[in-house]
Design a protein around this motif. Structure first.
Motif, short mmCIF file in Angstrom:
data_model
loop_
_atom_site.label_atom_id
_atom_site.label_comp_id
_atom_site.label_asym_id
_atom_site.label_seq_id
_atom_site.Cartn_x
_atom_site.Cartn_y
_atom_site.Cartn_z
N GLN A 157 -51.14 -17.48 -60.89
CA GLN A 157 -51.70 -18.61 -59.50
C GLN A 157 -50.67 -19.91 -59.22
O GLN A 157 -51.05 -20.94 -60.70
CB GLN A 157 -53.16 -18.26 -59.29
N VAL A 158 -50.46 -20.49 -58.09
CA VAL A 158 -49.69 -21.69 -58.22
C VAL A 158 -50.48 -21.85 -56.54
O VAL A 158 -50.46 -21.29 -55.18
CB VAL A 158 -48.19 -21.87 -57.25
N VAL A 159 -51.03 -22.83 -56.16
CA VAL A 159 -51.91 -23.74 -55.70
C VAL A 159 -51.46 -25.19 -55.34
O VAL A 159 -51.01 -25.79 -55.83
CB VAL A 159 -53.59 -23.80 -55.95
N VAL A 160 -50.30 -24.80 -53.56
CA VAL A 160 -50.13 -26.25 -53.35
C VAL A 160 -51.25 -26.92 -52.34
O VAL A 160 -51.63 -25.71 -51.03
CB VAL A 160 -49.11 -26.10 -52.38
N ALA A 161 -51.47 -27.85 -52.38
CA ALA A 161 -52.91 -28.67 -52.04
C ALA A 161 -52.15 -30.00 -50.78
O ALA A 161 -50.94 -30.88 -52.05
CB ALA A 161 -53.73 -29.21 -52.95
N TYR A 162 -52.09 -29.80 -49.66
CA TYR A 162 -51.63 -30.82 -48.73
C TYR A 162 -52.49 -32.21 -48.49
O TYR A 162 -53.33 -31.93 -48.01
CB TYR A 162 -51.00 -30.62 -47.83
N LYS A 163 -52.75 -33.17 -48.11
CA LYS A 163 -53.76 -33.99 -47.78
C LYS A 163 -53.75 -35.25 -48.30
O LYS A 163 -52.81 -35.82 -49.10
CB LYS A 163 -54.59 -34.06 -49.04
N ARG A 164 -52.92 -35.95 -46.82
CA ARG A 164 -52.76 -37.54 -46.21
C ARG A 164 -51.71 -38.24 -47.18
O ARG A 164 -51.29 -38.83 -47.22
CB ARG A 164 -53.84 -38.35 -47.25
N GLY A 165 -50.50 -36.74 -46.91
CA GLY A 165 -49.14 -36.90 -47.32
C GLY A 165 -49.16 -36.64 -48.23
O GLY A 165 -48.05 -36.78 -48.28
N ASP A 166 -49.49 -36.26 -49.29
CA ASP A 166 -49.70 -35.94 -50.81
C ASP A 166 -49.34 -34.34 -50.81
O ASP A 166 -50.77 -33.91 -50.76
CB ASP A 166 -50.63 -36.78 -51.44
N HIS A 167 -48.93 -34.35 -52.04
CA HIS A 167 -49.05 -32.66 -52.47
C HIS A 167 -49.32 -32.56 -53.90
O HIS A 167 -48.86 -33.35 -54.76
CB HIS A 167 -47.55 -31.68 -52.42
N ASP A 168 -50.44 -32.12 -53.92
CA ASP A 168 -50.66 -31.54 -55.58
C ASP A 168 -50.37 -30.03 -56.17
O ASP A 168 -50.87 -29.50 -54.87
CB ASP A 168 -52.01 -32.03 -55.67
N VAL A 169 -49.94 -30.05 -57.12
CA VAL A 169 -49.59 -29.02 -57.04
C VAL A 169 -50.97 -28.39 -58.45
O VAL A 169 -50.68 -28.70 -59.61
CB VAL A 169 -48.40 -28.49 -58.35
N TRP A 170 -50.79 -26.97 -59.00
CA TRP A 170 -51.92 -26.27 -59.38
C TRP A 170 -51.62 -25.22 -59.94
O TRP A 170 -51.85 -24.63 -59.02
CB TRP A 170 -53.50 -26.19 -59.10
N ALA A 171 -51.22 -25.15 -61.33
CA ALA A 171 -50.96 -23.96 -61.92
C ALA A 171 -52.31 -23.39 -63.27
O ALA A 171 -52.56 -24.40 -63.55
CB ALA A 171 -50.14 -23.86 -62.32
N SER A 172 -51.90 -22.01 -62.94
CA SER A 172 -53.18 -21.59 -63.70
C SER A 172 -52.74 -19.84 -63.83
O SER A 172 -52.22 -19.46 -63.02
CB SER A 172 -54.49 -21.29 -63.14
N GLU A 173 -53.69 -19.58 -65.22
CA GLU A 173 -53.31 -18.21 -65.19
C GLU A 173 -54.89 -17.85 -64.66
O GLU A 173 -55.64 -18.23 -64.96
CB GLU A 173 -53.37 -17.48 -66.60
N VAL A 174 -55.16 -16.56 -64.49
CA VAL A 174 -56.48 -16.66 -63.43
C VAL A 174 -56.86 -14.85 -64.41
O VAL A 174 -56.04 -14.55 -64.30
CB VAL A 174 -56.31 -16.70 -61.90
N GLU A 175 -57.79 -15.01 -64.95
CA GLU A 175 -58.61 -13.37 -64.84
C GLU A 175 -59.66 -13.27 -64.22
O GLU A 175 -60.53 -13.75 -63.84
CB GLU A 175 -59.38 -13.42 -66.55
#
Length: 166
Positions: A113-131
């Motif tokens: 899973q990859v989650v891209v989050a956008y808030k106040r002009g910034d992007h964060d990327v959260w990568a994970s393995e999900v079971e």
């Protein structure tokens, strides 16, 4: 191991569709509907130790049973928590499905899973393995998530705060 662990198995496809539905509900911030996807005995965990399966004896970023999920949904939807008022916009991609065990009543499946989050002009990327462990119901609409474990690739590092569910 069950007799069929391929992606073409209808039970596996049914589970993948539930996982994608969960991702869509989270991106749309439909938290009440998201919580309904979980079994009453279901847990949602983000461990710090990515190798552990002993969540009761280890420190976790999140370890939510039904009561804790309900409280989290309440915080995210009532607008009183700063994380809910100013929450990030997210887009999830869940892929690379690997069925681990498939029976007539449940499936254990792993995904990336990859989650891209956008808030106040910034992007964060959260990568994970999900079971996931999913219990099949009478119909696909009755299927429930019994266990979701999100193993962040950077779980042992400093992880920026998230005002959303992974």
């Amino acid at each position: 191991m069950a007799e069929s662990t391929t992606l073409t198995d209808t039970r596996t496809l049914q589970a993948v569709e539930l996982i994608w539905r969960e991702a869509d509900l989270l991106d749309r911030k439909e938290y009440h509907a998201w919580n309904e996807l979980y079994a009453e005995d279901g847990i949602y965990v983000i461990p710090i130790d990515t190798l552990t399966d002993d969540f009761d004896e280890q420190l976790n970023m999140v370890y939510d049973d039904a009561r804790m999920r309900a409280m989290r949904v309440q915080r995210l939807t009532e607008g009183y928590a700063i994380s809910a008022v100013d929450s990030a916009k997210t887009i999830r991609t869940v892929s690379r499905f690997v069925p681990l065990e498939v029976t007539d009543t449940s499936i254990s499946i792993r995904a990336g899973q990859v989650v891209v989050a956008y808030k106040r002009g910034d992007h964060d990327v959260w990568a994970s393995e999900v079971e996931y462990v999913i219990r099949f119901g009478e119909t696909p609409a009755d299927d429930k998530i019994v266990r979701k474990v999100v193993r962040l690739v950077n779980a042992e590092d400093v992880v920026p705060a998230s005002g959303f569910l992974l």
